[in-house]
Design a protein around this motif. Structure first.
Motif, short mmCIF file in Angstrom:
data_model
loop_
_atom_site.label_atom_id
_atom_site.label_comp_id
_atom_site.label_asym_id
_atom_site.label_seq_id
_atom_site.Cartn_x
_atom_site.Cartn_y
_atom_site.Cartn_z
N SER A 30 17.35 -29.54 -10.67
CA SER A 30 18.40 -30.08 -9.82
C SER A 30 18.38 -29.41 -8.45
N PRO A 31 18.59 -30.18 -7.37
CA PRO A 31 18.67 -29.60 -6.03
C PRO A 31 20.04 -29.00 -5.75
N VAL A 32 21.00 -29.26 -6.64
CA VAL A 32 22.37 -28.76 -6.49
C VAL A 32 22.47 -27.39 -7.17
N TYR A 71 19.99 -19.99 -14.07
CA TYR A 71 20.34 -20.81 -12.93
C TYR A 71 19.09 -21.33 -12.24
N ASN A 72 19.31 -22.12 -11.18
CA ASN A 72 18.18 -22.75 -10.48
C ASN A 72 17.95 -22.14 -9.10
N ASP A 73 16.96 -22.67 -8.40
CA ASP A 73 16.62 -22.13 -7.08
C ASP A 73 17.79 -22.22 -6.11
N PHE A 130 22.53 -19.12 -3.20
CA PHE A 130 23.96 -18.82 -3.19
C PHE A 130 24.22 -17.38 -3.64
N ALA A 131 23.45 -16.87 -4.60
CA ALA A 131 23.66 -15.53 -5.16
C ALA A 131 23.32 -14.41 -4.19
N GLY A 132 22.57 -14.71 -3.14
CA GLY A 132 22.25 -13.70 -2.14
C GLY A 132 21.40 -12.58 -2.70
N ASP A 133 21.76 -11.35 -2.37
CA ASP A 133 20.98 -10.18 -2.77
C ASP A 133 21.07 -9.89 -4.26
N VAL A 189 28.08 -25.38 -8.46
CA VAL A 189 28.66 -24.51 -7.45
C VAL A 189 28.23 -24.99 -6.06
N VAL A 190 29.19 -25.50 -5.30
CA VAL A 190 28.89 -25.98 -3.94
C VAL A 190 29.76 -25.18 -2.97
#
Length: 211
Positions: free
Chosen positions: A53-55, A69-71, A76-79, A154-155
């Motif tokens: 998914s791209p989302v 989770y995905n790319d 979003f997760a950052g460091d 998560v957007v």
């Protein structure tokens, strides 16, 4: 990470799922979910769905909410990526542990949750950061028909929320200054609006002497 040979074929349900899919395939799951080949079909299918998914999507599996989770979510997760992968969600995001505890309780009971522009304080880059997000959580059912985990979409809406608030502040400032002519009153009114915009308990202004 285990000693997985990166030349080994990636499991079919992860193939083409990006860098995070490869990390999932290579990860040592022996302390939590067990070998990928032995995962139940419900888990494989859900992980296959999210990595393609791209989302930004995250799966919180089991009572502990083990994170996959995905790319898009990794950005979003950052460091905290990639060490967030395979962690228990309450430990992976300790600053919002209570929020995620409620997510797990509701989701594993078969319920859903939806949040619009939810404000949270996250430590993604080593310091507290106010963020706003649209969040949707739903249970994922296992082979026995019971909730085996929770999937989240998560957007992040931080930029939009801040831009909208700045626009509101400019309108408020324009309205306050419309009928004011005295420079001192203008400065006072502008300081008042600025203080409200910044949620400051005290504001002030000063005049700079040209000399």
């Amino acid at each position: 990470m285990d000693e997985h040979d990166r030349s080994d074929p990636i499991p079919r349900f992860l193939a083409g799922g990006g860098e995070t899919a490869r990390l999932i395939a290579d990860f040592d799951w022996s302390g939590s979910l067990g070998p990928v080949a032995g995962w139940p079909e419900s888990l494989k299918a859900t992980v296959g769905l999210l990595v393609h998914s791209p989302v930004p999507m995250v799966l919180l599996w089991g009572e502990d909410g083990v994170m996959l989770y995905n790319d898009a979510y990794s950005i979003f997760a950052g460091d905290r990526h990639p060490r967030l992968l395979g962690s228990k969600v309450r430990e992976g995001w300790p600053e919002v542990a209570d929020f995620n505890d409620n997510v797990m309780k509701v989701g594993l009971a078969g319920g859903t949750l939806a949040y619009q522009d939810q404000e949270l304080t996250l430590h993604r880059f080593g310091k507290p950061e106010q963020v706003w997000m649209n969040l949707d959580y739903s249970p994922v059912f296992d082979e026995a028909g019971r909730p085996g985990g929770v999937i989240g979409i998560v957007v992040e809406t931080t930029r939009r929320v801040i831009a909208a608030r700045r626009g509101d502040d400019l309108v408020r400032l324009t309205d306050r200054l419309r009928d004011i002519e005295d420079p001192a009153d203008i400065a006072y009114a502008a300081s008042e609006v600025l203080g409200m915009a910044l949620s400051a308990s005290r504001v002030g202004y000063g005049a700079i002497d040209a000399d």
